[in-house]
Design a protein around this motif. Structure first.
Motif, mmCIF file in Angstrom:
data_model
loop_
_atom_site.group_PDB
_atom_site.id
_atom_site.type_symbol
_atom_site.label_atom_id
_atom_site.label_comp_id
_atom_site.label_asym_id
_atom_site.label_seq_id
_atom_site.Cartn_x
_atom_site.Cartn_y
_atom_site.Cartn_z
ATOM 1 N N HIS A 178 -0.989 -2.720 2.861
ATOM 2 C CA HIS A 178 0.167 -2.938 2.090
ATOM 3 C C HIS A 178 1.129 -3.355 2.719
ATOM 4 N N ARG A 179 1.612 -3.086 3.996
ATOM 5 C CA ARG A 179 2.465 -3.579 4.527
ATOM 6 C C ARG A 179 2.386 -5.245 4.900
ATOM 7 N N THR A 180 1.233 -5.565 5.142
ATOM 8 C CA THR A 180 0.931 -6.794 5.457
ATOM 9 C C THR A 180 1.273 -7.713 4.077
ATOM 10 N N ALA A 181 0.593 -7.049 2.981
ATOM 11 C CA ALA A 181 0.779 -7.829 1.628
ATOM 12 C C ALA A 181 2.321 -8.102 1.449
ATOM 13 N N VAL A 182 2.979 -7.071 1.619
ATOM 14 C CA VAL A 182 4.543 -7.143 1.310
ATOM 15 C C VAL A 182 5.064 -8.246 2.081
ATOM 16 N N GLU A 183 4.918 -8.036 3.378
ATOM 17 C CA GLU A 183 5.499 -8.956 4.402
ATOM 18 C C GLU A 183 5.327 -10.364 4.070
ATOM 19 N N LEU A 184 4.171 -10.785 3.886
ATOM 20 C CA LEU A 184 3.381 -12.190 3.421
ATOM 21 C C LEU A 184 3.959 -12.550 2.031
ATOM 22 N N LEU A 185 4.212 -11.699 1.199
ATOM 23 C CA LEU A 185 4.335 -12.155 0.009
ATOM 24 C C LEU A 185 6.005 -12.417 -0.121
ATOM 25 N N GLY A 186 6.691 -11.806 0.857
ATOM 26 C CA GLY A 186 8.154 -11.678 0.711
ATOM 27 C C GLY A 186 8.640 -10.868 -0.524
ATOM 28 N N ALA A 187 7.914 -9.776 -0.699
ATOM 29 C CA ALA A 187 8.183 -8.782 -1.827
ATOM 30 C C ALA A 187 9.435 -7.767 -1.531
ATOM 31 N N ASP A 188 10.176 -7.668 -2.616
ATOM 32 C CA ASP A 188 11.047 -6.693 -2.439
ATOM 33 C C ASP A 188 10.812 -5.614 -3.109
#
Length: 237
Positions: A178-188
């Motif tokens: 989940h952390r990886t996905a948030v980081e790569l997607l630039g998700a807030d």
């Protein structure tokens, strides 16, 4: 793909003495008390290569364990099979991992972390690269690692002693994914709905991983990835 019962598990974890038990360490008190720093330096120098060999052996075992689990399933992936594939003795394997459960849970976690790190290095973070991020995340769930993890989950559903280990492992790997996905997607994730959208992406990736187990789903997967990238652009902005 069936799980090994208690008897099978015991035979794997009760093996022989660790390989290192055969003799005393090279520096076990043979030098006279008057030996100075000149004698100590060579022994210190030998320590690093020994540690390097130990780390290399451990890494080979972990990677071999995931490969065997993906290829043979839980029933066919014994410590002896993994040790043979890694090119080490069974005693050496049990020196690093005393039980079968130790070996396979550590292996899945190690490879998951390695591939997550590699994904971060390959895919730039941010909105401009969301399609590549979605493709990379889906790749994590459609390769040998996911297949190996799935075999481990199925075994844990039948084996009481394995279940808590795998449950804890899945929680850690899930948080890292989940952390990886948030980081790569630039998700807030402070924006309502964003966290659920990222979780939905990971759930979708797992579903594609399951579909790939039986058939080559590459063409449909490509269309799904493209659509998810568009959905994320709309939700994440």
């Amino acid at each position: 793909m069936g799980a090994i019962g208690p008897a099978g598990t015991t035979s794997e974890s009760a093996g022989g003495a660790p390989e290192s038990a055969g003799g005393a360490p090279p520096s076990a008190g043979t030098a006279p008390a008057s030996a100075g720093a000149a004698d100590a330096a060579p022994r210190t120098g030998k320590t690093a290569p020994k540690q390097d060999r130990s780390r290399a052996t451990r890494r080979r075992l972990l990677e071999a364990a995931v490969a065997c689990l993906a290829e043979y399933g839980w029933a066919g992936s014994t410590v002896a099979v993994v040790a043979e594939r890694a090119g080490v003795s069974r005693g050496a394997a049990q020196h690093h991992f005393p039980t079968r459960e130790d070996l396979f849970t550590a292996a899945v976690e190690y490879v998951a972390e390695e591939r997550s790190t590699a994904l971060r290095a390959l895919v730039p973070a941010g909105p401009a690269h969301r399609r590549a991020a979605v493709e990379g995340i889906v790749t994590l769930y459609t390769g040998p690692l996911f297949r190996a993890a799935l075999h481990l989950w199925v075994a844990a559903s039948d084996e009481e002693q394995l279940r808590p280990r795998v449950t804890e492992l899945e929680a850690r790997v899930g948080r890292e994914s989940h952390r990886t996905a948030v980081e790569l997607l630039g998700a807030d994730e402070s924006v309502p709905g964003v966290r659920e959208t990222v979780q939905g992406l990971l759930d979708m990736a797992r579903g594609l991983g399951l579909a790939t187990l039986l058939t080559d789903d590459a063409r449909r997967r490509e269309r799904v990835v493209a659509q998810w990238a568009r959905i994320l652009d709309g939700v994440l902005g």
